[in-house]
Write an enzyme that holds these catalytic residues in place. Structure first.
Site, PDB file in Angstrom:
ATOM      1  N   HIS A 213       0.829  -1.216   0.000  1.00  0.00           N
ATOM      2  CA  HIS A 213       0.000   0.000   0.000  1.00  0.00           C
ATOM      3  C   HIS A 213       0.858   1.258   0.000  1.00  0.00           C
ATOM      4  O   HIS A 213       0.554   2.241   0.651  1.00  0.00           O
ATOM      5  CB  HIS A 213      -0.950  -0.013   1.200  1.00  0.00           C
ATOM      6  CG  HIS A 213      -1.886  -1.185   1.164  1.00  0.00           C
ATOM      7  ND1 HIS A 213      -3.166  -1.093   0.665  1.00  0.00           N
ATOM      8  CD2 HIS A 213      -1.695  -2.477   1.494  1.00  0.00           C
ATOM      9  CE1 HIS A 213      -3.731  -2.289   0.730  1.00  0.00           C
ATOM     10  NE2 HIS A 213      -2.868  -3.144   1.226  1.00  0.00           N
TER      11      HIS A 213
ATOM     12  N   HIS B 150      -1.839   3.437  -5.063  1.00  0.00           N
ATOM     13  CA  HIS B 150      -2.122   2.000  -5.010  1.00  0.00           C
ATOM     14  C   HIS B 150      -3.623   1.744  -4.928  1.00  0.00           C
ATOM     15  O   HIS B 150      -4.402   2.640  -4.602  1.00  0.00           O
ATOM     16  CB  HIS B 150      -1.432   1.363  -3.786  1.00  0.00           C
ATOM     17  CG  HIS B 150      -2.024   1.792  -2.488  1.00  0.00           C
ATOM     18  ND1 HIS B 150      -1.689   2.978  -1.871  1.00  0.00           N
ATOM     19  CD2 HIS B 150      -2.963   1.224  -1.682  1.00  0.00           C
ATOM     20  CE1 HIS B 150      -2.372   3.104  -0.743  1.00  0.00           C
ATOM     21  NE2 HIS B 150      -3.173   2.049  -0.609  1.00  0.00           N
TER      22      HIS B 150
ATOM     23  N   ASP C  92      -6.738  -0.705  -3.219  1.00  0.00           N
ATOM     24  CA  ASP C  92      -7.119  -1.666  -2.186  1.00  0.00           C
ATOM     25  C   ASP C  92      -8.052  -2.671  -2.847  1.00  0.00           C
ATOM     26  O   ASP C  92      -9.071  -2.293  -3.433  1.00  0.00           O
ATOM     27  CB  ASP C  92      -7.907  -0.979  -1.057  1.00  0.00           C
ATOM     28  CG  ASP C  92      -7.014  -0.144  -0.148  1.00  0.00           C
ATOM     29  OD1 ASP C  92      -5.787  -0.148  -0.317  1.00  0.00           O
ATOM     30  OD2 ASP C  92      -7.588   0.519   0.743  1.00  0.00           O
TER      31      ASP C  92
ATOM     32  N   HIS D  45      -8.467  -6.668   1.374  1.00  0.00           N
ATOM     33  CA  HIS D  45      -7.812  -5.819   2.384  1.00  0.00           C
ATOM     34  C   HIS D  45      -8.638  -5.769   3.686  1.00  0.00           C
ATOM     35  O   HIS D  45      -8.084  -5.768   4.773  1.00  0.00           O
ATOM     36  CB  HIS D  45      -7.630  -4.414   1.793  1.00  0.00           C
ATOM     37  CG  HIS D  45      -6.714  -3.516   2.571  1.00  0.00           C
ATOM     38  ND1 HIS D  45      -5.675  -3.976   3.347  1.00  0.00           N
ATOM     39  CD2 HIS D  45      -6.681  -2.160   2.677  1.00  0.00           C
ATOM     40  CE1 HIS D  45      -5.047  -2.949   3.900  1.00  0.00           C
ATOM     41  NE2 HIS D  45      -5.641  -1.845   3.525  1.00  0.00           N
TER      42      HIS D  45
ATOM     43  N   HIS E  17     -13.726   1.883   4.583  1.00  0.00           N
ATOM     44  CA  HIS E  17     -13.193   0.896   3.635  1.00  0.00           C
ATOM     45  C   HIS E  17     -14.179  -0.253   3.422  1.00  0.00           C
ATOM     46  O   HIS E  17     -14.439  -0.666   2.290  1.00  0.00           O
ATOM     47  CB  HIS E  17     -11.885   0.296   4.168  1.00  0.00           C
ATOM     48  CG  HIS E  17     -10.662   1.105   3.896  1.00  0.00           C
ATOM     49  ND1 HIS E  17     -10.175   2.044   4.763  1.00  0.00           N
ATOM     50  CD2 HIS E  17      -9.810   1.096   2.851  1.00  0.00           C
ATOM     51  CE1 HIS E  17      -9.072   2.575   4.271  1.00  0.00           C
ATOM     52  NE2 HIS E  17      -8.824   2.017   3.100  1.00  0.00           N
TER      53      HIS E  17
ATOM     54  N   GLU F 198      -5.914   4.910  -3.877  1.00  0.00           N
ATOM     55  CA  GLU F 198      -5.384   5.821  -2.858  1.00  0.00           C
ATOM     56  C   GLU F 198      -4.005   6.334  -3.257  1.00  0.00           C
ATOM     57  O   GLU F 198      -3.338   5.762  -4.113  1.00  0.00           O
ATOM     58  CB  GLU F 198      -5.296   5.084  -1.504  1.00  0.00           C
ATOM     59  CG  GLU F 198      -6.655   4.620  -1.013  1.00  0.00           C
ATOM     60  CD  GLU F 198      -6.604   3.637   0.150  1.00  0.00           C
ATOM     61  OE1 GLU F 198      -7.564   3.599   0.926  1.00  0.00           O
ATOM     62  OE2 GLU F 198      -5.610   2.885   0.262  1.00  0.00           O
TER      63      GLU F 198
END
Ligand SMILES: [Zn+2]
Length: 215
Positions: free
Chosen positions: A52, A56, A58, A62, A167, A179
């Protein structure tokens, strides 16, 4: 035939040891294994990094047990029409703020530029714990629309202290999370997103190169 001029804006952070990293992360490190100036046959390096790090994605895994992995995610999430909004002077992004942000009801991909972008561009910048991020009700607002990807200009879509729920809402709704974007030089508007996460088998996230094309 007339071809429209296109302009590509790189919205990725440069991967280097001096960039801001999440507390406890090993960050990013490039080390030379072979050097021409040492008499080796070529220059050859190795990288060691957190999944991360920098810009990157997710993957659902995750935050969801047995969730989808980075390599299994269709590139359809990451390439296509994209809306960029700008929310200056905001710390906690709420559903109410998103509803007032002129986001087209059919927006498929949403990138949110905040005051965070200025912190990612500074070399040797310290990690900023009070970065701007989405409140869970904002994640819920996005999950109820046609959005398939949401991105932000710091290392987490959720806040530092309690970002798990934000998230989880997005990933459980099947929305890709992008992100660590640098949106400092991006005007709000409609673009094409081109993002290529590394195809890492079984991983819960992956570094990515991301760009916007103004059509
Ligand atoms: Zn992440």
């Amino acid at each position: 035939m007339i071809y429209a001029m296109t302009k590509i804006i790189d919205i990725s952070i440069t991967l280097e040891a001096t960039m801001p990293i999440w507390p406890g992360s090993i960050g990013f490190n490039l080390a030379w294994e072979q050097r021409l100036d040492n008499g080796d046959d070529c220059n050859n390096s190795q990288i060691r990094c957190d999944t991360h790090v920098g810009t990157h994605i997710d993957a659902p895994l995750h935050f969801i047990d047995n969730g989808q992995t980075a390599d299994a995610m269709n590139l359809d999430y990451f390439i296509g029409p994209c809306t960029v909004i700008h929310l200056p002077d905001v710390k906690k992004i709420t559903a109410n703020q998103l509803s007032q942000a002129a986001i087209p009801p059919t927006a498929k991909r949403l990138l949110i530029r905040t005051d965070n972008s200025q912190y990612l561009e500074q070399p040797h910048a310290e990690f900023k714990k009070d970065f701007t991020a989405l409140e869970p009700n904002a994640a819920q607002w996005i999950a109820e629309r046609e959005v398939k990807l949401v991105g932000i200009d710091y290392l987490s879509i959720g806040r530092y202290e309690n970002g798990i729920l934000t998230h989880a809402i997005l990933l459980e709704a099947g929305i890709a999370v992008l992100e660590g974007l640098n949106l400092l030089h991006v005007e709000p508007g409609n673009y094409e997103l081109i993002c290529m996460p590394l195809k890492i088998a079984g991983a819960e996230g992956a570094p990515a190169r991301a760009a916007l094309r103004k059509l």
